[in-house]
Design a protein around this motif. Structure first.
Motif, PDB file in Angstrom:
ATOM      1  N   LEU A 127       0.654  -1.553   0.024  1.00  0.00           N
ATOM      2  CA  LEU A 127       0.431  -0.348  -0.085  1.00  0.00           C
ATOM      3  C   LEU A 127       1.276   1.313  -0.390  1.00  0.00           C
ATOM      4  N   VAL A 128       1.833   1.315   0.966  1.00  0.00           N
ATOM      5  CA  VAL A 128       3.034   2.511   0.871  1.00  0.00           C
ATOM      6  C   VAL A 128       4.014   1.865   0.305  1.00  0.00           C
ATOM      7  N   ASP A 129       4.730   3.562  -0.535  1.00  0.00           N
ATOM      8  CA  ASP A 129       5.740   3.098  -0.856  1.00  0.00           C
ATOM      9  C   ASP A 129       7.146   3.845  -0.274  1.00  0.00           C
ATOM     10  N   VAL A 162      -1.485   3.567  -6.350  1.00  0.00           N
ATOM     11  CA  VAL A 162      -2.365   4.690  -7.184  1.00  0.00           C
ATOM     12  C   VAL A 162      -3.866   3.891  -7.344  1.00  0.00           C
ATOM     13  N   ASP A 163      -3.918   2.961  -7.154  1.00  0.00           N
ATOM     14  CA  ASP A 163      -5.178   2.044  -7.078  1.00  0.00           C
ATOM     15  C   ASP A 163      -5.837   2.188  -5.388  1.00  0.00           C
ATOM     16  N   ALA A 164      -5.128   2.914  -4.480  1.00  0.00           N
ATOM     17  CA  ALA A 164      -5.547   3.038  -3.252  1.00  0.00           C
ATOM     18  C   ALA A 164      -7.075   3.890  -3.214  1.00  0.00           C
ATOM     19  N   ARG A 165      -8.299   3.585  -2.262  1.00  0.00           N
ATOM     20  CA  ARG A 165      -9.181   4.655  -2.817  1.00  0.00           C
ATOM     21  C   ARG A 165      -9.406   5.368  -0.714  1.00  0.00           C
ATOM     22  N   GLY A 181      -6.799   2.709   3.757  1.00  0.00           N
ATOM     23  CA  GLY A 181      -7.454   2.298   3.033  1.00  0.00           C
ATOM     24  C   GLY A 181      -8.342   1.564   2.306  1.00  0.00           C
ATOM     25  N   PHE A 182      -9.276   1.769   1.087  1.00  0.00           N
ATOM     26  CA  PHE A 182      -9.631   0.313   0.528  1.00  0.00           C
ATOM     27  C   PHE A 182      -8.968   0.077  -0.945  1.00  0.00           C
ATOM     28  N   ILE A 183      -8.835  -1.415  -0.788  1.00  0.00           N
ATOM     29  CA  ILE A 183      -7.659  -2.225  -2.671  1.00  0.00           C
ATOM     30  C   ILE A 183      -9.284  -2.995  -3.006  1.00  0.00           C
ATOM     31  N   ARG A 184      -9.874  -2.979  -4.320  1.00  0.00           N
ATOM     32  CA  ARG A 184     -11.138  -3.265  -4.611  1.00  0.00           C
ATOM     33  C   ARG A 184     -11.676  -3.561  -3.950  1.00  0.00           C
ATOM     34  N   ASP A 185     -12.462  -3.220  -3.394  1.00  0.00           N
ATOM     35  CA  ASP A 185     -13.121  -2.745  -2.241  1.00  0.00           C
ATOM     36  C   ASP A 185     -13.341  -3.518  -0.791  1.00  0.00           C
TER      37      ASP A 185
END
Length: 373
Positions: A45-47, A93-96, A120-124
């Protein structure tokens, strides 16, 4: 009707095709076809960098960012470490709906360990990840402090008096005016604005200023408050890389000979003058009559005169009797003899005591305070 399902290229499990997979501009990420298990197996999730180094000026506290120094006005560098960490961390980039918080840990004077937690949310799917990034504070010297330490300057502002030495109060105020002006420039982000030194000598105050334009502005601000005039003299110092001549300029802020509160004999036959203003031309009040005085164009801005004393030299003495509209009897504060002296209009005829100034010209009744004139 096309099949909306396909198989994960890693494990072979069936996966749902993204609804926009076949549309122009649809997802191009090859990981988009992976099932959730395979996708999250290598997902970050984090770089975050292994460490962050922040260069700080040990003199003024400025922080080096990019290719320039920035004033941060910080008591400590925890907030700076938080800002630097926020700039260096990257979120997928895909995190919401990403939120994050940070818990700084002060390891020692120069090390702050940042514990940052992201959600965050990834693929719900809700995710949470914590990273720890050490931030090291490296001490150095910024360009401005290096110049100050190297006695760099372009303008010399000299505060001088006319036929006198500026008072300590005048030099204090002149230096305050200079520092206020430099602070105004610094507030706009101008890190080339600084005072290299402010030194008091027997003749007055000398201030080395970083730029000629700033030195000129400071000199004019000083005379705007005290009166007087500004003169300038250039000295060629060197040439730049393009062959342009570079000059240092000395600006002399010449303060008036007489200042508010001085009692001056102008030798014009109308009696001494208590100076009330030295701005523009000399202004005051006649201490024998109370009449207003203002230097004429023929007399010039500051006519010649002899200083008899100041308001601070006056002593309170007893009023013996008011003889008439123009004369009063007072006790000489030195000999205690009764003396008849001129009574100016500003003197209260019912006063029991009045301040008087003793000079070679005699006794002069002065006003109780500046508001009386």
């Amino acid at each position: 009707m096309s099949e909306s399902r396909q198989f994960c290229p890693r494990c072979g499990d069936p996966v749902e095709r993204p609804p926009d997979a076949d549309l122009p501009g649809g997802p191009s990420d090859p990981d988009a076809v992976l099932c959730d298990d395979c996708y999250f197996a290598d997902f970050e999730l984090v770089d975050a960098p292994d460490r962050i180094e922040v260069q700080v000026c040990s003199q003024c506290g400025a922080v080096h960012r990019g290719n320039r120094w920035v004033d941060v006005d910080a008591d400590d560098y925890t907030d700076v470490a938080v800002d630097e960490t926020a700039d260096r961390l990257g979120v997928h980039v895909d995190a919401r709906d990403v939120t994050w918080g940070v818990d700084p840990e002060q390891v020692d004077q120069n090390t702050i360990r940042m514990h940052a937690t992201f959600t965050g949310f990834i693929r719900d799917t809700p995710l949470q990840e914590t990273v720890v990034v050490p931030v090291y504070i490296a001490r150095g010297t910024c360009d401005r402090c290096g110049r100050i330490a190297g006695d760099y300057w372009n303008a010399l502002v000299q505060v001088r008096g006319t036929n006198r030495t500026p008072t300590d109060a005048e030099m204090d105020r002149a230096e305050e005016i200079a520092r206020d002006y430099i602070a105004e420039r610094e507030a706009t982000g101008d890190r080339n604005a600084f005072i290299t030194s402010a030194v008091r000598e027997s003749s007055g105050l000398n201030m080395k200023i970083s730029a000629n334009q700033m030195g000129e502005a400071i000199a004019h601000r000083i005379v705007r408050e005290f009166g007087g005039n500004v003169s300038a003299a250039e000295t060629l110092t060197t040439e730049d890389g393009d062959g342009n001549e570079l000059y240092r300029v000395t600006f002399v802020a010449r303060l008036p000979e007489f200042t508010p509160g001085d009692v001056v004999d102008l030798d014009d036959g109308d009696g001494p003058v208590l100076v009330t203003s030295a701005h523009g031309n000399l202004k005051g009040v006649r201490v024998e009559t109370g009449e207003r005085y203002e230097a004429s164009h023929e007399e010039g801005i500051a006519p010649e005169g002899r200083k008899l004393g100041t308001r601070e030299d006056a002593e309170d003495t007893t009023v013996v009797a008011v003889e008439d509209a123009r004369a009063v009897q007072v006790l000489d504060p030195e000999t205690f003899e009764t003396k008849t002296v001129p009574r100016p209009d500003y003197m209260d005829p019912d006063a029991d005591e009045v301040p008087v100034l003793r000079s070679r010209a005699g006794l002069h009744v002065l006003p109780e305070d500046a508001e009386d004139v």
